[in-house]
Design an enzyme around this catalytic site. Structure first.
Site, PDB file in Angstrom:
ATOM      1  N   HIS A  57     -27.654 -30.408  -9.444  1.00 33.88           N
ATOM      2  CA  HIS A  57     -27.634 -29.497 -10.586  1.00 33.88           C
ATOM      3  C   HIS A  57     -27.614 -30.336 -11.858  1.00 33.88           C
ATOM      4  CE1 HIS A  57     -25.893 -26.017  -7.990  1.00 33.88           C
ATOM      5  NE2 HIS A  57     -27.209 -25.945  -8.081  1.00 33.88           N
ATOM      6  N   GLU A 107     -24.527 -31.103 -14.430  1.00 29.89           N
ATOM      7  CA  GLU A 107     -23.247 -31.592 -13.901  1.00 29.89           C
ATOM      8  C   GLU A 107     -23.189 -33.115 -14.002  1.00 29.89           C
ATOM      9  OE1 GLU A 107     -23.029 -29.734 -10.038  1.00 29.89           O
ATOM     10  OE2 GLU A 107     -23.260 -27.736 -10.912  1.00 29.89           O
ATOM     11  N   ARG A 149     -29.557 -26.067 -15.520  1.00 28.26           N
ATOM     12  CA  ARG A 149     -29.035 -26.238 -14.162  1.00 28.26           C
ATOM     13  C   ARG A 149     -30.118 -26.561 -13.132  1.00 28.26           C
ATOM     14  NH1 ARG A 149     -25.021 -23.802 -10.506  1.00 28.26           N
ATOM     15  NH2 ARG A 149     -26.006 -22.787  -8.733  1.00 28.26           N
ATOM     16  N   HIS A 188     -20.784 -32.277  -6.878  1.00 31.18           N
ATOM     17  CA  HIS A 188     -21.058 -31.291  -7.927  1.00 31.18           C
ATOM     18  C   HIS A 188     -19.895 -31.243  -8.908  1.00 31.18           C
ATOM     19  CE1 HIS A 188     -24.402 -28.839  -5.872  1.00 31.18           C
ATOM     20  NE2 HIS A 188     -24.037 -29.713  -4.934  1.00 31.18           N
ATOM     21  N   GLU A 224     -16.574 -30.400  -5.628  1.00 33.60           N
ATOM     22  CA  GLU A 224     -16.676 -29.885  -6.990  1.00 33.60           C
ATOM     23  C   GLU A 224     -15.628 -30.627  -7.812  1.00 33.60           C
ATOM     24  OE1 GLU A 224     -18.908 -27.871  -8.038  1.00 33.60           O
ATOM     25  OE2 GLU A 224     -19.661 -26.782  -6.283  1.00 33.60           O
TER      26      GLU A 224
END
Length: 382
Positions: free
Chosen positions: A105, A108, A165, A236, A310
């Site tokens: 993405h 990020e 994104r 991510h 994440e």
């Protein structure tokens, strides 16, 4: 025929000078690579051109450990490049594989920063860390700092594009919206939950599973190594989560309990670094349902351990994490990743049985399963 080193004219002494010159050139290249790597600022975000140069320097400065490979191209034709970290196995045994990717993405930025940090930590510690050296003799760790190269470059264009994104593939017919969510484009229950078929949506899953060259490159490359791949890690942000398969709420991994346990151990190690809590679970449990993710594809295709990290934070800055948080975020993520890698390495080394995945066929985006192991079903985008 002309002699390559021209020894017929100047004799063995000239040949020695040529060889010496080659050695000096190689040595200089190695030193330059090492110096460049040491001077690189790992506490800053870097544009793609600098990341490409960093990868070249890392390989040039560490030839005994690092090699690189271009395994695909983006929609706009840019290289998707990985670094392979691994030492020669002293017994000549086939090595197992760990996969790590970042930057699927575009917005990020902390993810590519972490992949670079991870490589730096390995380079700086493997010669003095006996356990890490052993793992690198048994494992090849494949690291892709940026998969979505086109999108990442686009986020550096100006402030208006910073939170882009998706990829940068051209719009479908009758649309003006670019890009596909690459983490909804993998062949894993594609198009079933947590996606959009509207090309203007941030979760647009593409025309079909694997329609995007970036996702297809990963599936093709990793797919050829499934039988020897122990773990798939995809990095991510944000939310401070460790996600395990599956994104579909009605499907559970056959080794679900072990995935949870290993993830919780990693989260506990991460908390010891800076006190940050990371929540462990499936996406439907702690985030939202989704389908077509690389994590789910990896588990479905036969890789026993598959996780999405994440990274920071929990909402204050989200995808605009300040540079002063790069180091602490990467420090905690490194120990978490290393915890998982160590576990899967030790399990494989001890010849412990790894649960087999259920085989599946995808029909119109739905997965049909033939059970080969115990299979339990259960009832801000990152």
């Amino acid at each position: 025929m002309e002699n390559k080193f021209n020894t017929r004219k100047c004799g063995i002494g000239c040949m020695s000078l040529v060889i010496l010159s080659c050695v000096v050139d190689t040595s200089n290249s190695l030193v330059e690579g090492l110096e460049s790597t040491k001077s690189y600022d790992y506490t800053k975000y870097h544009p793609m051109a600098e990341i490409y140069r960093w990868m070249e320097d890392v390989e040039r400065g560490n030839p005994e450990l690092v090699s690189s490979s271009v395994y695909g191209h983006t929609f706009e034709g840019r290289n998707i490049t990985l670094l392979k970290l691994g030492l020669r196995n002293p017994e000549g045994r086939e090595k197992k594989v760990i996969w790590m990717d970042c930057g699927i993405h575009a917005r990020e930025w902390i993810a590519p920063a972490f992949c670079q940090w991870f490589v730096k930590e390995i380079l700086q510690s493997y010669k003095t860390n006996e356990k890490l050296e052993q793992m690198l003799q048994n494992l090849d760790i494949y690291v892709t700092p940026v998969i979505n190269v086109d999108g990442y470059i686009f986020t550096w264009a100006n402030d208006s594009t910073r939170l882009w994104r998706k990829s940068r593939s051209t719009p479908p017919a009758n649309s003006s919206c670019y890009g596909v969510d690459l983490n909804r484009n993998f062949n894993a229950n594609w198009g079933t939950v947590g996606v959009s078929f509207d090309s203007c949506s941030n979760t647009y899953c593409g025309k079909y599973a694997g329609s995007e060259p970036e996702a297809l490159a990963v599936m093709d490359f990793v797919g050829k190594m499934v039988n020897k791949t122990l773990c798939f890690l995809t990095i991510h942000s944000a939310g401070q989560l460790i996600l395990l398969p599956y994104g579909h709420p009605e499907i559970s991994a056959p080794n679900y309990n072990e995935l949870v346990s290993v993830g919780q151990t990693a989260a506990a190690e991460m908390k010891k670094v800076h006190g940050m809590d990371y929540t462990v679970g499936t996406s439907p449990q702690i985030l939202y349902p989704n389908s077509g993710s690389s994590r789910d594809w990896a588990r479905l295709t036969g890789i026993p351990f598959s996780y999405t990290f994440e990274l920071r934070d929990k909402g204050e800055f989200s995808h605009l994490l300040p540079e002063e948080q790069i180091q602490p975020a990467c420090e905690e993520a490194y120990v978490g990743a290393l915890s998982i890698i160590t576990y899967v390495h030790d399990k494989a080394l001890n010849n412990a049985a790894v649960p087999k995945v259920a085989r599946y066929t995808t029909v119109y985006g739905f997965a049909i399963f033939w059970i080969m192991a115990v299979f339990v079903t259960t009832g801000d985008l990152v």
